[in-house]
Design a protein around this motif. Structure first.
Motif, PDB file in Angstrom:
ATOM      1  N   GLY A 185     -10.014  -8.383  -3.528  1.00  0.00           N
ATOM      2  CA  GLY A 185      -9.397  -7.263  -4.156  1.00  0.00           C
ATOM      3  C   GLY A 185     -10.670  -6.482  -4.977  1.00  0.00           C
ATOM      4  O   GLY A 185     -10.761  -5.308  -5.120  1.00  0.00           O
TER       5      GLY A 185
ATOM      6  N   LEU B  27      -6.365  -2.906   6.047  1.00  0.00           N
ATOM      7  CA  LEU B  27      -6.808  -1.798   5.530  1.00  0.00           C
ATOM      8  C   LEU B  27      -8.347  -1.372   6.077  1.00  0.00           C
ATOM      9  O   LEU B  27      -8.359  -0.235   6.332  1.00  0.00           O
ATOM     10  CB  LEU B  27      -6.914  -2.205   3.949  1.00  0.00           C
ATOM     11  CG  LEU B  27      -5.560  -2.450   3.344  1.00  0.00           C
ATOM     12  CD1 LEU B  27      -5.949  -2.640   1.838  1.00  0.00           C
ATOM     13  CD2 LEU B  27      -4.614  -1.406   3.569  1.00  0.00           C
TER      14      LEU B  27
ATOM     15  N   PHE C 138      -7.648  -8.169   3.934  1.00  0.00           N
ATOM     16  CA  PHE C 138      -8.047  -6.790   3.752  1.00  0.00           C
ATOM     17  C   PHE C 138      -8.488  -6.241   5.197  1.00  0.00           C
ATOM     18  O   PHE C 138      -8.611  -5.225   5.261  1.00  0.00           O
ATOM     19  CB  PHE C 138      -9.111  -6.370   2.782  1.00  0.00           C
ATOM     20  CG  PHE C 138      -8.735  -6.908   1.348  1.00  0.00           C
ATOM     21  CD1 PHE C 138      -8.041  -5.671   0.564  1.00  0.00           C
ATOM     22  CD2 PHE C 138      -8.908  -7.860   0.661  1.00  0.00           C
ATOM     23  CE1 PHE C 138      -7.643  -5.754  -0.395  1.00  0.00           C
ATOM     24  CE2 PHE C 138      -8.426  -8.180  -0.411  1.00  0.00           C
ATOM     25  CZ  PHE C 138      -7.490  -7.031  -1.258  1.00  0.00           C
TER      26      PHE C 138
ATOM     27  N   SER D 263       0.694  -1.066   0.021  1.00  0.00           N
ATOM     28  CA  SER D 263       0.047  -0.141   0.233  1.00  0.00           C
ATOM     29  C   SER D 263       0.917   1.235   0.064  1.00  0.00           C
ATOM     30  O   SER D 263       0.587   2.142  -0.760  1.00  0.00           O
ATOM     31  CB  SER D 263      -0.813  -0.282   1.243  1.00  0.00           C
ATOM     32  OG  SER D 263      -1.870   0.900   1.201  1.00  0.00           O
TER      33      SER D 263
ATOM     34  N   SER E 203     -16.034   0.538  -3.805  1.00  0.00           N
ATOM     35  CA  SER E 203     -15.293   1.730  -2.934  1.00  0.00           C
ATOM     36  C   SER E 203     -16.026   2.682  -2.867  1.00  0.00           C
ATOM     37  O   SER E 203     -15.710   3.953  -2.002  1.00  0.00           O
ATOM     38  CB  SER E 203     -14.078   1.922  -4.382  1.00  0.00           C
ATOM     39  OG  SER E 203     -14.581   2.475  -5.220  1.00  0.00           O
TER      40      SER E 203
ATOM     41  N   SER F 295      -2.690  -0.032  -6.107  1.00  0.00           N
ATOM     42  CA  SER F 295      -4.147  -0.276  -5.583  1.00  0.00           C
ATOM     43  C   SER F 295      -4.491  -1.610  -5.045  1.00  0.00           C
ATOM     44  O   SER F 295      -3.882  -2.418  -4.999  1.00  0.00           O
ATOM     45  CB  SER F 295      -4.781  -0.040  -7.221  1.00  0.00           C
ATOM     46  OG  SER F 295      -4.900  -1.195  -7.710  1.00  0.00           O
ATOM     47  N   LYS F 296      -5.824  -1.495  -4.552  1.00  0.00           N
ATOM     48  CA  LYS F 296      -6.252  -2.880  -4.090  1.00  0.00           C
ATOM     49  C   LYS F 296      -5.955  -3.947  -5.006  1.00  0.00           C
ATOM     50  O   LYS F 296      -5.977  -5.090  -4.491  1.00  0.00           O
ATOM     51  CB  LYS F 296      -7.546  -2.445  -3.242  1.00  0.00           C
ATOM     52  CG  LYS F 296      -7.399  -1.492  -2.007  1.00  0.00           C
ATOM     53  CD  LYS F 296      -8.653  -1.529  -1.297  1.00  0.00           C
ATOM     54  CE  LYS F 296      -8.359  -0.394  -0.231  1.00  0.00           C
ATOM     55  NZ  LYS F 296      -8.355   1.112  -0.759  1.00  0.00           N
TER      56      LYS F 296
ATOM     57  N   GLN G  87     -12.781  -2.839  -4.399  1.00  0.00           N
ATOM     58  CA  GLN G  87     -12.273  -1.964  -5.311  1.00  0.00           C
ATOM     59  C   GLN G  87     -13.660  -1.611  -6.041  1.00  0.00           C
ATOM     60  O   GLN G  87     -14.159  -0.411  -6.149  1.00  0.00           O
ATOM     61  CB  GLN G  87     -11.533  -2.690  -6.492  1.00  0.00           C
ATOM     62  CG  GLN G  87     -11.201  -1.490  -7.524  1.00  0.00           C
ATOM     63  CD  GLN G  87      -9.867  -0.691  -6.901  1.00  0.00           C
ATOM     64  OE1 GLN G  87      -9.210  -1.123  -6.054  1.00  0.00           O
ATOM     65  NE2 GLN G  87      -9.612   0.395  -7.273  1.00  0.00           N
TER      66      GLN G  87
END
Lengths: 744, 746
Positions: B381, B254, B251, B44, B388, B49-50, B385
């Motif tokens: 991911g 994050l 994740f 990160s 988001s 990006s994720k 994404q």
């Protein structure tokens, strides 16, 4: 002919006595015997000396007992009590006129007026109380005295608690003397209810002239020659000084120094009552069971703690009320222990029934003098010390400090005096405290309650099991009772529970009785239980058990003797082993000899091991040998591991042995053989491992080992050579002996 | 028997510490490099990006597909040799990460991304090959007898080192600036990685499999394993769980940073919670899996795991307590994951994979797991994404880009649970039964007793523990109690039988008691007979019937009493017949007591006869109790007996007084009233004999139609005895009072 009431009749009427006392508790709390009266006197602007004087009138009048006792006996205890108990309520009505007297005649006359009312009340009360002591002794059967005291205290405390809580609310929300007047009125109603209820209590008949004994001064002097009684009076006197003075002036301390409001001060009494309520059954029960003295002394010890806590408590803070309540709770505990213990000590142990008139008269008069003096003295001391202020370390010094310091010294002296009373031979206060420290007293208390409520077999069996699990001495009496239950299963369970308890002389004695009794099934398990407990007192009975006509008792006795660890029995067991033919008994003797570590038995045990066919029995014999020459822990560890995977376990044992032998500096050849042995055993090749182990044994310098080790190892060597694959017990025993003899 | 070219179990056991050491050191490597929050935060911070992060993370599992093609070669090259070579190779590749800052600053982010991707790919390939080697090797070098213990110890050490390494990582990341902290941690990780390789060289076994042993298998053979329904269900179940859990785990750092508002250092620290949860539960799960089977443990892990997304969605955000709550949630997550990991792996090895086809099955499993693992990362991911822009509130749930992941984490494990419930198990214990074991008795005391048991060796300690094991009344202690029954020490066996009698009934324990009962040790057989009655298990009936014919009186007596305790009505005729012809006092008492318990009213006459003839006071009271049981309400009789011990006169007088009130309500004739008063008066004055006589008179005046037949027979006999010389026998007075009280029909 009029018969004295029977116990059955007395018991049927006890609820009237309890009801009467409960109603009287409301009367007492709302009039002369709670903080309300002190606050009332304070509200009338009397100084502390005056308050002390007024309060002292109540106890001082007790002196009258010395002169009225025999007259009361002739007039009749019940009649006297009812009349004077009723009369004191009537006198109390006069208190309701106080506001009018104050308004009309001023403070001085009010003081005289109040003093007059209190004086009359006190005299009337003293006469009633002189009568009620012997009457109570009569109408409460001894068999339920403890239970009665507990229930009576609980009911009286509960009603007192409600009364005090309500009083706190009324005082808080009223102005001037109105609140007090309302409370006195309520008290009077309850007072008369109390008198009415007392009329239903049986007994208390007049003592005829011919039976009545006049109380002469000579008889009184004789009573004062009783050393225990004098010690008791002195001890009680010292505690009374403290307790009475504190009870009288503590409300003022809380108000003036701690900063509590009047309502909160009354609430503090609630704390004390809750403490008493919570502990009353406990103290009553323990006093009945363990004696009055330890309970009395426990009360004094707790009383001794109180002034320290008061000296340390936070003042004028948010915490003050809560800490004061907590101390009051403890005070309730202490007071209840003192009241129950000391009263029981007096009635049961100190006062001879045939001399109760003299003893009780002296006691009541003495307590009255001391109580009265303490009130006066307390008030005087406080007035004299009114100017004292300051700080010493973390203690705040104030006029009440003198009172608290006195309360530290006098109970300590009282403890010393009361401990010397010899009339009661029960547990010491330290043993008593120990009862609550060992095992699980809370579970024990719970189980005791359950035990007394349980009646069906299943429940009682489970409760008996729990009693044993608590491992608390508090459960001893119930376990003894369970031993006498008519149900076999309950008795059996009780023996097992006792076996799992810490050794207690009474329990051991009970088990010995069962061992010697006529019920074979119970005798057998009692023999086992005696061994399980491991008390040395069981040695002789178990030794006799070896000669019992039943083999099962003989076997259990032998094993139990082994568990006791007293090797005096070793020659007897060895002789019996040599002459015995029964396999079960042989095993029992062998096991006991092993536990006792009897080296001369090795030859016999080895012979038995050689001829025994049963695999389990052989392992037990191997263990016995390991106990004598080796190490039980190591053998058992090896056995447990070998049960899962014999090859790996024995291989690891050989590897460990090799490391030790390498340190001892044995030849490389032996070490190589050990490697090979470990390898073979690890691969599950027991034949090869067995062969190599035999070679190792042959090559080892056995002369360095103890003779007993050599004897066993050589036997194992033969055993290993004889069986292929080897017998596991021989392999394990050989490894165990090699390992442990090497260490030694 | 083991063959000579394989390491022996003893050798394997002696070298296990090297394996544990290698795994512990490798944990530090894993946490500092690719498998902890450090790596996600590192990527990160590199500006990925994720989706890119998810793609990179997916490389690690996806390369597992290689297993389908190399399994045979790995076996022939040698498991140990393969593992050490590629295990070492992956550390070397990891060292290349240390050049990332230089690549970034010199060649820009695009090249840096390709560079990092290449490293991850190379690492993933090396790791996959190494893992293909390590599975069969591990199966070889860990002896089955200590597998559970090994797993637990290994996990404890790995968790502890992981715990410390995460703590250190959090400390370093919190204080470092830019990429310096990451570089320091990766450098340290590589050093620990090499220590791990060195330690692994000491582990025995893992030799090459010769061509003749047919270790290898073609990919067609491998694919054929999917025809095994259990294996297929297992793989689908595992896949669903992996798809649910992996994205959430990846994740979570994050989510904690962006949505919950925790600092980077705290995000790393909460990983310690996961490790701690695993650490605390590892021994329990391992032990439970060995004992109760893998399936219940695995399913318990899944059940616990379904709670995690719910808690994550509900947790307060950006508050001072968020950190502590997050720690609590990940602690539970650690417990759940450890249960899943231990249970699922053990189930695979023990029940799902046939030992003779392990190469094919394991290759298929590893490849499939890799595929699913990689897909899960990509999916994670992609979901984050794609959502988001998501925000809002739904009831008490906060919606954010991670909500989709959490919903997946909630639904898929439930489906996985349904699939896995159907696969074959190594034991018959269901998850319900398994959970029940921790809910009955005292599981905490049971666990502590089990631990103490392992350390106790001398007799007194073991006897104490046998007592405690039974006292817990927990099914968890059954195995230890069974083991103690085989102990060579008599006292231990004796104590164990008592403990079994006092613990919760269990078929295995009853069976073991029956064996002891039928065994050769008289003393133990006797106590086992008692224990069988105490437990009250109907399974013991037949054996107890046989016990009635035992050559030993003690066993006969206990068997009779036990049949009474079992309330086996069918035993009545047998017991009655035996009582009629028996001459031994002890056996007579046992039969009489059992008949009383069975409320055999046909025995009334014979019991009254025995009561009349027995001299022993205790025995008479027991016989009176048996008769009281026939009349009913045993409790009333016992209360009378207890109270009468202290003051018999008062108690019996009170009992008559209570009867008077009862009878008075039914308005019977006035002469009874007088008779009762006479009786009360005499008893209350302690004139027991006079009172007993008065009671006899009273009984004769009672209307017979108020009693049923049995009570009437008892009362008539009591009346006769009370009026004769037997009046001094208190049991007759008590029995009479009891029978009137319970038998009087209004």
């Amino acid at each position: 002919m009029t018969h004295a009431p029977t116990n059955a009749e007395k018991m049927r009427r006890l609820p009237w006595s309890i009801g009467s006392d409960a109603a009287n508790a409301v009367f007492a709390q709302l009039t002369y015997f709670g903080s309300i009266f002190v606050l009332f006197l304070s509200a009338l602007d009397f100084n502390k000396t005056q308050i002390g004087f007024l309060l002292s009138l109540v106890p001082f009048s007790g002196l009258i007992a010395l002169f009225t006792a025999s007259t009361i006996a002739r007039f009749g205890y019940k009649r006297t009590y009812i009349i004077f108990h009723g009369a004191r309520k009537t006198v109390t009505i006069l208190l309701l006129f106080t506001p009018w007297v104050l308004a009309q005649f001023g403070a001085q006359v009010t003081l005289i007026y109040i003093a007059g009312v209190v004086a009359i009340f006190s005299i009337v009360r003293a006469i009633a109380i002189t009568a009620v002591y012997p009457w109570t002794q009569e109408y409460v059967p001894s068999s339920v005295r403890g239970k009665y005291s507990a229930i009576d205290n609980i009911c009286a405390t509960l009603t007192g608690l409600i009364a005090v809580t309500g009083a706190g609310y009324i005082i808080e929300s009223s102005t001037g003397l109105n609140g007090f007047m309302l409370l006195f009125s309520i008290a009077l109603v309850f007072g008369f209810i109390s008198v009415w209820a007392a009329a239903f209590i049986p007994g208390g008949a007049p003592v005829p002239e011919d039976k009545g004994r006049k109380t002469s001064s000579g008889e009184l002097v004789k009573a004062l020659r009783d050393k225990d009684f004098v010690l008791y009076l002195a001890g009680v006197g010292l505690v009374t000084i403290v307790v009475t003075a504190l009870a009288s002036f503590l409300p003022l301390f809380m108000q003036e120094e701690v900063g509590l409001s009047s309502g909160n001060i009354v609430l503090l009494q609630t704390g004390g009552m809750i403490g008493g309520l919570l502990s009353t059954f406990l103290w009553g029960w323990t006093a009945d069971r363990y004696g009055s003295k330890p309970v009395t002394l426990s009360g004094v010890y707790l009383t001794w703690l109180l002034p320290i806590l008061w000296l340390l408590m936070p003042r004028h803070s948010e915490l003050s009320l809560y800490s004061a309540l907590a101390v009051a709770l403890l005070q309730g505990f202490a007071d209840m222990a003192w009241v129950i213990g000391s009263a029981r000590l007096l009635f049961v142990n100190l006062v001879p029934p045939e001399k109760k008139i003299e003893y009780m008269a002296i006691f009541y008069a003495w307590v009255s003098i001391v109580g009265g003096a303490s009130q006066m003295l307390g008030g005087r001391v406080l007035d004299l010390a009114s100017g004292i202020r300051g700080e010493f370390l973390f203690f705040t010094i104030d006029p009440y400090t003198v009172l608290f310091v006195t309360s530290l010294i006098l109970p300590a002296l009282s403890i010393w005096l009361l401990r010397n009373i010899k009339a009661e031979k029960t547990v010491s206060e330290f043993e008593f405290a120990g009862l609550f420290m060992r095992g699980n007293p809370l579970t024990a208390a719970q189980s005791l309650i359950r035990y007394h409520l349980a009646t069906d077999e299943q429940t009682i069996v489970l409760t008996t099991e729990r009693l044993g699990q608590t491992k608390s001495r508090l459960a001893v009496d119930e376990l003894l009772e369970a031993l006498a239950d008519p149900r076999f299963n309950v008795r059996f369970e009780a023996i097992i529970s006792i076996a799992r308890m810490p050794a207690d002389p009474r329990l051991v004695e009970a088990l010995i009785k069962i061992l010697n009794g006529s019920e074979l099934a119970l005798s057998v398990v009692a023999a086992w239980a005696l061994g399980r407990i491991g008390d040395e007192d069981a040695f002789e009975p178990l030794r006799k058990g070896l000669d019992a006509p039943y083999r099962s008792i003989q076997a259990h006795s032998a094993r139990a003797l082994g568990s006791l660890g007293n090797d005096e029995i070793a020659p007897v067991l060895l002789q019996r082993l040599r002459s015995e033919t029964d396999k079960g008994l042989q095993m029992a003797y062998a096991s006991a000899l092993g536990k006792l570590g009897v080296t001369p038995a090795v030859t016999d045990l080895l012979a038995l091991l050689q001829e025994t066919q049963n695999e389990g029995a052989r392992m037990e014999l191997a263990l016995s040998l390991a106990r004598i020459a080796g190490d039980e822990g190591h053998f058992m560890k090896l056995w447990r591991q070998a049960r899962l995977e014999a090859g790996t376990a024995t291989s690891q044992a050989v590897t460990s042995l090799k490391k030790k032998l390498a340190k001892k500096g044995v030849t490389k050849e032996i070490l190589l053989k050990l490697d090979g042995c470990a390898e073979a055993l690890a691969l599950g090749d027991f034949s090869q491992g067995n062969l190599l182990l035999q070679e190792v044994i042959d090559a080892l310098p056995l002369e360095e080992f103890k003779p007993v080790c050599v004897q066993i190892i050589q036997h194992c060597r033969c055993c290993l050579a004889e069986f292929d694959p080897p017998r596991l017990e021989c392999l394990l025993l050989a490894l165990n002996i090699l390992e442990t003899c090497l260490q030694s | 028997m083991t063959t000579r070219n394989e390491p022996t179990t003893a050798e394997k056991i002696s070298k296990l510490p090297w394996s544990i050491g290698a795994n512990a050191a490798n944990t530090v490597f894993a946490q500092f490099t690719f498998f902890g929050s450090v790596f996600v935060l590192f990527l990160s911070d590199l500006g990925l990006s994720k989706s890119q992060i998810g793609g990179l993370l997916s490389l690690l599992p996806y390369t597992g597909l290689i297993a389908l093609f190399i399994a045979g070669q790995v076996a022939r090259f040698g498991y140990k040799k393969t593992y050490l070579t590629f295990f070492g190779g992956r550390k070397v590749v990891t060292a290349l990460l240390l050049f990332t800052p230089w690549v970034l600053s010199s060649l820009g982010p695009q090249v840096m991304f390709i560079y990092v991707s290449f490293i991850v790919l190379a690492f993933a390939l090396c790791r996959s090959i190494a893992e293909v080697g390590v599975y069969p090797w591990m199966q070889e070098y860990v002896p089955n007898s200590v597998r559970g213990k090994y797993s637990a110890t290994n996990n404890v050490f790995a968790s502890l080192t992981g715990f410390f390494s995460v703590g250190i990582a959090g400390f370093v990341i919190e204080r470092a600036t830019g990429l310096n902290g990451y570089m320091f941690l990766i450098g340290a990780g590589v050093i620990f990685g090499f220590i791990s390789v060195w330690a692994a060289t000491h582990i025995p076994g893992g030799a090459a499999v010769s061509e003749g042993q047919k270790a290898g298998a073609g990919w067609r053979d491998i694919l054929r394993t999917t025809r095994d329904k259990d294996f297929l269900f297992y793989m689908f179940g595992v896949s669903l769980f992996t798809l649910a859990v992996n994205p959430v785990n990846s994740f979570l750092p994050l989510f904690m940073e962006e949505e919950v508002g925790l600092s980077s250092g705290n995000v790393i620290l909460i990983q310690a919670g996961t490790l701690l949860g695993g650490l605390l539960s590892t021994y329990l799960w391992g032990w439970a899996a060995d004992r109760y089977g893998s399936k219940p443990v695995m399913l318990s892990g899944i059940c616990l795991r379904t709670l995690i997304p719910i808690f994550l969605m509900l947790m307060p955000r950006n508050t001072p307590i968020s950190f502590y709550l997050a720690l609590g949630i990940v602690l539970l997550q650690g417990i759940a994951d450890m249960g899943w990991a231990i249970g699922a792996v053990r189930l695979l090895f023990v029940s799902i994979v046939p030992p003779e086809e392990k190469t094919k099955y394991m290759a298929m499993y590893y490849a499939w797991a890799g595929l699913m693992g990689g897909t899960s990362q990509l999916l994670g991911g992609w979901i984050v994404q794609a959502s988001s822009g998501l925000s809002g509130q739904f009831y008490v749930f906060r919606l954010d880009p991670y909500t989709g992941l959490f919903l997946l984490g909630l639904v898929l494990p439930v489906l996985s649970l349904l699939l896995l419930r159907g696969v074959r198990s190594d034991t018959g214990v269901t998850i319900r039964q398994f959970a029940g074991m921790f809910l009955r008795g005292n599981p905490f005391q049971a666990m502590s007793s089990l631990v103490s048991y392992q350390f106790a060796h001398d007799e007194r300690d073991v006897v104490e523990i046998a007592e405690r094991l039974g006292g817990t009344r927990s099914p968890l202690t059954v195995d230890e109690l069974l083991e103690l029954l085989k102990d060579p020490r008599f006292n231990v066996r004796f104590e164990t039988i008592i403990s079994i009698a006092r613990t919760r009934p269990d078929p295995q324990l009853t069976e073991a008691l029956l064996q002891v009962f039928n065994g050769t040790e008289l003393a133990l057989s006797t106590i086992a007979a008692w224990a069988l009655g105490r437990i009250g298990d109907q399974q013991a009936r037949e054996a107890l019937y046989q016990g009635l014919d035992s050559p030993y009186h003690s066993i006969q007596a206990h068997s009779a009493r036990a049949l009474g305790a079992l309330e086996d009505i069918e035993a009545v005729p047998i017991l009655l017949q035996r009582l009629n012809r028996e001459t031994d006092k002890g056996l007579q008492m046992a039969y009489a007591s059992a008949l009383g318990k069975l409320q055999a009213r046909e025995a009334t006459g014979i019991l009254l006869g025995l009561l009349n003839t027995f001299e022993n006071e205790g025995a008479r009271l027991e016989l009176a109790l048996s008769l009281a049981r026939l009349a009913g309400n045993e409790g009333h009789f016992i209360r009378l007996v207890r109270e009468a011990r202290a003051d018999p006169g008062t108690v019996t007088a009170q009992a008559v007084d209570a009867l008077r009130k009862k009878i008075r309500r039914d308005q019977v004739n006035g002469t009874l009233e007088t008779a009762m008063e006479t009786c009360i008066e005499a008893l209350a004055r302690g004139e027991l004999e006079k009172g007993a006589g008065a009671l006899g008179d009273l009984i004769l005046q009672l209307p017979p139609d108020r009693f049923e037949a049995t009570c009437l027979v008892i009362l008539q006999d009591c009346a006769e005895k009370l009026k004769s010389v037997e009046a001094s026998r208190l049991e007759y007075t008590l029995l009479a009072l009891h029978t009137i009280e319970v038998g009087w029909q209004s």
